[in-house]
Design an enzyme around this catalytic site. Structure first.
Site, PDB file in Angstrom:
ATOM      1  N   HIS A  45       0.848  -1.192   0.000  1.00  0.00           N
ATOM      2  CA  HIS A  45       0.000   0.000   0.000  1.00  0.00           C
ATOM      3  C   HIS A  45       0.887   1.247   0.000  1.00  0.00           C
ATOM      4  O   HIS A  45       1.890   1.288   0.715  1.00  0.00           O
ATOM      5  CB  HIS A  45      -0.882  -0.031   1.257  1.00  0.00           C
ATOM      6  CG  HIS A  45      -1.658   1.222   1.488  1.00  0.00           C
ATOM      7  ND1 HIS A  45      -1.465   2.021   2.588  1.00  0.00           N
ATOM      8  CD2 HIS A  45      -2.642   1.812   0.758  1.00  0.00           C
ATOM      9  CE1 HIS A  45      -2.300   3.051   2.533  1.00  0.00           C
ATOM     10  NE2 HIS A  45      -3.024   2.949   1.430  1.00  0.00           N
ATOM     11  N   HIS A 119       2.841  10.821  -1.043  1.00  0.00           N
ATOM     12  CA  HIS A 119       1.874  10.477   0.004  1.00  0.00           C
ATOM     13  C   HIS A 119       2.000  11.537   1.091  1.00  0.00           C
ATOM     14  O   HIS A 119       2.646  11.336   2.110  1.00  0.00           O
ATOM     15  CB  HIS A 119       2.123   9.077   0.576  1.00  0.00           C
ATOM     16  CG  HIS A 119       1.040   8.642   1.515  1.00  0.00           C
ATOM     17  ND1 HIS A 119       1.293   7.932   2.674  1.00  0.00           N
ATOM     18  CD2 HIS A 119      -0.305   8.816   1.468  1.00  0.00           C
ATOM     19  CE1 HIS A 119       0.154   7.677   3.285  1.00  0.00           C
ATOM     20  NE2 HIS A 119      -0.829   8.215   2.578  1.00  0.00           N
TER      21      HIS A 119
END
Length: 343
Positions: A45, A119
């Site tokens: 992920h 991110h």
């Protein structure tokens, strides 16, 4: 004992998690001819956050409140690193650890022609990582990788065109072309019969037309629980699997998602301690009860895939042994519905 029983016992004695670097290569033939949408495949992920550091700049995907706090500089970045970094190891290390699916979040940067993984903060440059994956595939011709271009930030149409060209130019003939039916696509078909090694998913309308080498979202649904509750996450995973479409792939996101308030309450801690460790016991309990095949798990993704010496990859890959007992059929019926090529 007849010949069939001897052969079956030999297959069942094979430890398919022994060499994670070549686990697809070493699968018994029955599994190599099983459609990939019915195999159990480990993924990471927010795969490319390993390169985030306190020198990283705030990225365009950061929460609006973070964008307003950029004036805090290094203090803000130091906190963000602890909550933005979901992986600690490089793509090659992940691949050698058995990971075969990558969750990619990509952004542009002002006054810079390159693409970057993000991110909350900027991470690695995209072309270098893609080339790293290609090098691995060149030396592992029977392994397959799924690249999921999930989100795009600060993108215009021309940026999409450049990124799609980068994918095509990097992987070339390794890219599996989009196909409306997926039940025949196996490792044997991809790597031995056709010499394909990459499934590239591109979740944007920018690739809707004229991109035969890119796969739409509908082929690999990826429902997101968006919760920091372990019990709610497990219930969500169970519910979504019960309703999966057997004719396409499926991604189970076995991850907890901290809210801004959750992070504020645990400001001095980190994502690993607050969202990985508390989930570990229930994650493996859930995995133990799963099986691949129609209606079962397909791709399962996690944070910190190197944790506990690659236990996650071993657990997910090991589920494929359940396909060897003959109890899980690969047949989904005679009626096949074409995949809707919508994003």
């Amino acid at each position: 004992m007849d010949t069939f029983e001897v052969s079956l016992n030999q297959i069942m004695d094979v430890d398919i998690t022994k060499n994670l670097e070549f686990w697809m290569t070493n699968l018994p033939q029955k599994l190599r001819t099983t459609p990939i949408i019915y195999l159990s495949i480990p993924g990471s992920h927010d795969s490319m956050t390993y390169d985030i550091s306190e020198k990283s700049r705030v990225a365009p995907d950061a929460e609006p409140v973070i964008q307003k706090l950029k004036f805090l500089g290094p203090f803000l970045t130091a906190i963000m690193v602890k909550w933005s970094k979901t992986q600690l190891v490089t793509p090659t290390e992940q691949l050698c650890n058995g990971i075969r699916y990558f969750d990619l979040r990509i952004a542009t940067k002002k006054h810079d022609a390159q693409f970057y993984f993000v991110h909350g903060l900027y991470s690695s440059e995209v072309s270098k990582v893609l080339e790293e994956v290609k090098v691995f595939l060149d030396t592992h011709p029977k392994e397959v990788v799924i690249l999921d271009c999930q989100h795009f930030y600060a993108f215009q149409q021309c940026d999409h065109e450049r990124l799609m060209y980068l994918l095509r130019s990097t992987f070339g003939h390794k890219l599996l072309p989009y196909m409306p039916h997926m039940e025949h696509i196996s490792l044997q078909y991809m790597t031995t019969e056709c010499h394909y090694q990459v499934v590239a998913i591109y979740r944007s309308d920018a690739a809707r037309f004229g991109q035969p080498l890119l796969w739409p979202s509908a082929c690999f649904p990826t429902p997101w629980a968006n919760t920091d509750s372990v019990s709610k996450l497990i219930a969500f995973l169970v519910d979504k699997l019960q309703n999966r479409n057997n004719l396409v792939g499926f991604i189970s996101q076995c991850v907890l998602t901290p809210t801004p308030w959750f992070i504020f309450k645990h400001l001095l801690s980190c994502l690993k301690n607050q969202c990985l460790v508390p989930l570990e016991k229930e994650k493996y309990k859930w995995l133990k009860n799963q099986r691949p095949g129609p209606g079962g798990v397909n791709i399962v993704i996690s944070d910190f895939v190197d944790y506990d010496d690659g236990a996650f990859s071993k657990a997910v890959i090991g589920l494929n042994r359940k396909l060897l007992d003959g109890a899980c059929s690969n047949e989904v019926g005679s009626a096949v519905t074409p995949v809707d090529r919508s994003y």
